[in-house]
Design an enzyme around this catalytic site. Structure first.
Site, PDB file in Angstrom:
ATOM      1  N   GLU A  76      77.952   7.231  53.167  1.00 19.37           N
ATOM      2  CA  GLU A  76      76.886   7.935  53.879  1.00 19.37           C
ATOM      3  C   GLU A  76      75.569   7.173  53.850  1.00 19.37           C
ATOM      4  O   GLU A  76      74.844   7.140  54.846  1.00 19.37           O
ATOM      5  CB  GLU A  76      76.680   9.316  53.255  1.00 19.37           C
ATOM      6  CG  GLU A  76      75.591  10.130  53.946  1.00 19.37           C
ATOM      7  CD  GLU A  76      75.394  11.492  53.303  1.00 19.37           C
ATOM      8  OE1 GLU A  76      74.404  12.149  53.646  1.00 19.37           O
ATOM      9  OE2 GLU A  76      76.224  11.886  52.468  1.00 19.37           O
ATOM     10  N   ASP A  77      75.252   6.549  52.721  1.00 18.97           N
ATOM     11  CA  ASP A  77      73.902   6.010  52.524  1.00 18.97           C
ATOM     12  C   ASP A  77      73.826   4.489  52.480  1.00 18.97           C
ATOM     13  O   ASP A  77      72.748   3.936  52.274  1.00 18.97           O
ATOM     14  CB  ASP A  77      73.305   6.579  51.223  1.00 18.97           C
ATOM     15  CG  ASP A  77      73.092   8.086  51.307  1.00 18.97           C
ATOM     16  OD1 ASP A  77      72.756   8.564  52.403  1.00 18.97           O
ATOM     17  OD2 ASP A  77      73.266   8.778  50.293  1.00 18.97           O
ATOM     18  N   ASP A 139      77.903  16.907  42.468  1.00 20.63           N
ATOM     19  CA  ASP A 139      76.870  16.262  43.290  1.00 20.63           C
ATOM     20  C   ASP A 139      75.722  17.225  43.556  1.00 20.63           C
ATOM     21  O   ASP A 139      74.541  16.896  43.380  1.00 20.63           O
ATOM     22  CB  ASP A 139      77.509  15.797  44.597  1.00 20.63           C
ATOM     23  CG  ASP A 139      76.486  15.339  45.626  1.00 20.63           C
ATOM     24  OD1 ASP A 139      75.640  14.497  45.291  1.00 20.63           O
ATOM     25  OD2 ASP A 139      76.537  15.842  46.771  1.00 20.63           O
TER      26      ASP A 139
END
Length: 695
Positions: A76-77, A139
């Site tokens: 995602e990042d 998370d």
């Protein structure tokens, strides 16, 4: 932050056969990929996945889960791809990482739509492998612990609300109460800061004042257990602030009025000892009626097992007691993760019943609002137990009805429900079920879910199924309406238009399904001229075609676009009136004024909230006028109608005598304001004795 060797040592302590080199490579991979990225706190970004992996070691999770935790944000990042993760760490880790990864590039128009799409992917992933949920909860927990570093109050509130609505209930659903309580508390601090501080300060005060009292109660209970020859430990525990606040809201009491702020937990060596302890406690102190729950005999849906009871201690003090074995206690704190067994192949049921319900909701929810609402309902925490006549047990939220029970048994049974017996007695379908009820559902193959069920069903599964059925019926109505409109359109063309031309038209309009074409025609997505152009390219040049003029002056909000309707002949609603619709199968929607007497007889129809479109103009109102029996009276009222540009559509002489004549007439007016001006003008002239609207 855990150092690399510390994390690996943690895993090797409980999983000595784990691949140490693979764990080291995953740690280095996440550090390199996140590079110089920073969190809102200023810490290196990779500290977050490392801490999430640390939380997974606390649960003694398997190697794949630890690596997934380390890599869960890389796709995602960073520029990492799922394919790269698969190449380096295997397809199983790649699948888990993909499940945890949020959709970061959703082109949605609202926060609800983005949240719903993320939730949609997430639910599908956890239905395949529950480890996705475990990593995601860890998370979210770590993100909540560092939430205060985010500067935007709105963003903090949004994340806290999402945690309270989705992730804390998910943690509860798999029995991870420690995660649930901490997430609720951290979210509570953001969403209700004043209430949280007040309760926290009050708890600190109670802790000081009642510390000795708690110890004395624990000692008294311990003494009773020892005298019974049972080996068990007793401890007092304080309910956390959010739990107290929620009970204050539910019971409408102040904190001073709550008697169960402190509770006591008894942990035994075996299930048998739990019942022995219960006997000792109830023989010594009176039980509070209605406050006993045996979750050992009938576990919660998430597997939670314990005995809950409330006793009257000295000076009529209510004391809550929980009794459980050591194994049950471990399960209650860490839930499904407490007995994970990937090495032995003894996996917990990743397709637990509540997850299957969520997936069914996922498949039947129509839009983002549906999905979010129905999943929150499905994760509702307070439950009751009800039984089928054959003894099968079903858990439902408090407030559930026989319709909810029917859908819990099977969707098909819910759809065909026509009645219910509870404990042998016929009851209305909106009856709220109580704990322990035996429910017998009566069904009929000709039955369909009713729209009014949405007014009382309590489960997300039932709500989603009812809405889906209604949408399908509405679609069928639109298809039929579209066919009628299509027939009218092609009737104006002098040549017959056959199936071949229709197939070509669908190609030109890029519509694959004929029923979808009819829906688009009925709902106005395809204009009449656009349809003819698709059927007969160049039709506008045809001199034989006469295109009818359509009156589009009246529009009504609240109806499915293109759905047929009729204005009620009993009340003659006009633009400006408050209106409501009565919908019956295979009939146009009947539009009535809100105070029309016909509505009282419309119990066999679904009610539809309606309102006039902004530019609606023109409808027929009915008047009852009594005029003096003298020459020129009728001409006077006709002049008023002419002056106000209102057409007389129908005129009927009601009664006549030597003094008065009465008339009933239908008058075409623009709207309610126009009508009221005419009515006022009529009442002002000498020729009129009385003028009223008929409805």
């Amino acid at each position: 932050m855990l150092r690399q060797y510390e994390l690996v040592e943690r895993v090797m302590e409980y999983a000595p056969d784990a691949d140490e080199d693979r764990l080291n490579r995953a740690y280095v991979f996440t550090v390199q990929k996140h590079g110089s990225q920073k969190r809102a706190s200023g810490d290196p970004y990779f500290s977050h996945p490392v801490e999430v992996a640390g939380l997974m070691t606390d649960l003694q999770m398997d190697e794949e889960t630890i690596i997934t935790a380390l890599l869960h944000d890389t796709v995602e990042d960073t520029l990492t791809t799922i394919e790269e993760v698969s190449d380096k760490f295997g397809p199983e880790v790649a699948r888990l990482v993909d499940g945890v990864t949020k959709l970061s590039k959703i082109e949605a128009q609202s926060e609800d739509q983005r949240a719903a799409e993320n939730l949609r992917k997430f639910l599908l992933a956890i239905s395949d492998d529950i480890r996705v949920l475990l990593v995601k909860l860890a998370d979210r927990l770590h993100n909540m612990r560092t939430l205060n570093y985010i500067k935007s109050p709105l963003k903090r509130a949004r994340i806290a609300k999402e945690t309270m609505d989705i992730y804390a209930p998910l943690a509860e659903r798999i029995g991870m109460y420690e995660y649930m309580r901490e997430m609720q508390l951290l979210a509570f601090e953001q969403l209700e800061p004043d209430a949280c501080k007040t309760i926290t300060d009050k708890l600190a005060q109670i802790r000081v004042n009642a510390g000795a009292e708690v110890s004395d109660i624990a000692a008294s209970i311990q003494k009773q257990i020892i005298e019974g020859g049972i080996d068990a430990s007793v401890s007092g525990r304080e309910k956390h602030p959010y739990s107290i606040w929620r009970k204050m809201q539910e019971r409408h009491v102040t904190m001073d009025q709550m008697a169960d702020i402190n509770a006591f937990r008894i942990v035994t060596n075996s299930e048998e000892d739990c019942y022995k302890v219960l006997g000792r406690v109830h023989r010594k102190w009176k039980m509070v009626p209605g406050r006993f729950k045996d979750y050992i005999s009938t576990p919660k849906r998430n597997g939670y097992r314990s005995i809950h009871t409330t006793i009257m201690f000295a000076q009529n003090m209510r004391v809550e007691v929980q009794i459980r074995s050591k194994a049950m206690h471990e399960q209650s704190e860490f839930g499904l993760a407490a007995h994970w067994g990937y090495k032995t192949g003894d996996r917990p049921d990743g397709q637990a019943g509540w997850i299957r319900d969520l997936i069914e909701i996922l498949e039947t929810s129509h839009d983002a609002e549906d999905l979010l609402e129905n999943t929150r309902l499905a994760m509702y925490q307070d439950r009751i137990f009800a039984f089928t006549p054959k003894g099968a047990l079903h858990q439902l939220p408090k407030g559930a009805t026989p319709v909810d029970f029917a859908y819990a048994v099977h969707t098909d049974l819910g759809d065909k429900t026509v009645g219910a017996k509870v404990n042998g007695r016929h009851v209305p379908l909106r009856t709220i079920l109580a704990n322990g009820d035996m429910v017998d559902i009566l069904k009929s193959d000709g039955q369909l879910p009713q729209a009014n069920w949405l007014n009382f069903v309590a489960t997300g599964k039932a709500r989603a199924a009812v809405r889906r059925s209604i949408r399908m019926r509405e679609r069928s109505e639109l298809v039929e309406l579209g066919r009628q409109i299509y027939g009218e359109i092609i009737a104006h063309y002098p040549s017959k238009i056959g199936k071949k031309a229709l197939a070509k038209a669908m190609e030109r309009l890029e519509i694959e399904d004929e029923s979808q074409l009819m829906v688009d025609i009925a709902s106005g997505k395809i204009a009449d001229k656009a349809l003819l152009e698709a059927l007969i390219p160049g039709y506008e040049d045809d001199p034989d075609l006469e295109w009818p003029q359509q009156n589009k002056a009246l529009t009504i909000k609240g109806l499915t676009p293109g759905l047929a309707y009729q204005l009620g002949e009993c009340c003659h609603p006009i633009p400006g009136d408050r209106i409501v619709g009565l919908r019956r199968a295979n009939e146009p929607v009947q539009v009535h004024m809100i105070d029309c007497e016909t509505l009282a007889n419309g119990q066999d129809a679904d009610w539809v909230d309606l309102s006039w479109g902004r530019d609606s103009d023109g409808a027929t109102a009915r008047l009852h006028v009594i005029v003096h029996n003298r020459p020129g009276s009728l001409a006077d009222i006709a002049n008023i109608f002419a002056y106000h540009k209102a057409n007389i559509m129908n005129l009927k002489l009601g009664s006549r005598d030597t003094e008065f004549h009465s008339y009933e007439l239908d008058l075409e007016v623009h709207d309610l304001h126009h009508f009221m001006r005419i009515l006022s003008a009529l009442r002002a002239v000498d020729a009129v004795s009385r003028a009223d609207r008929v409805h």
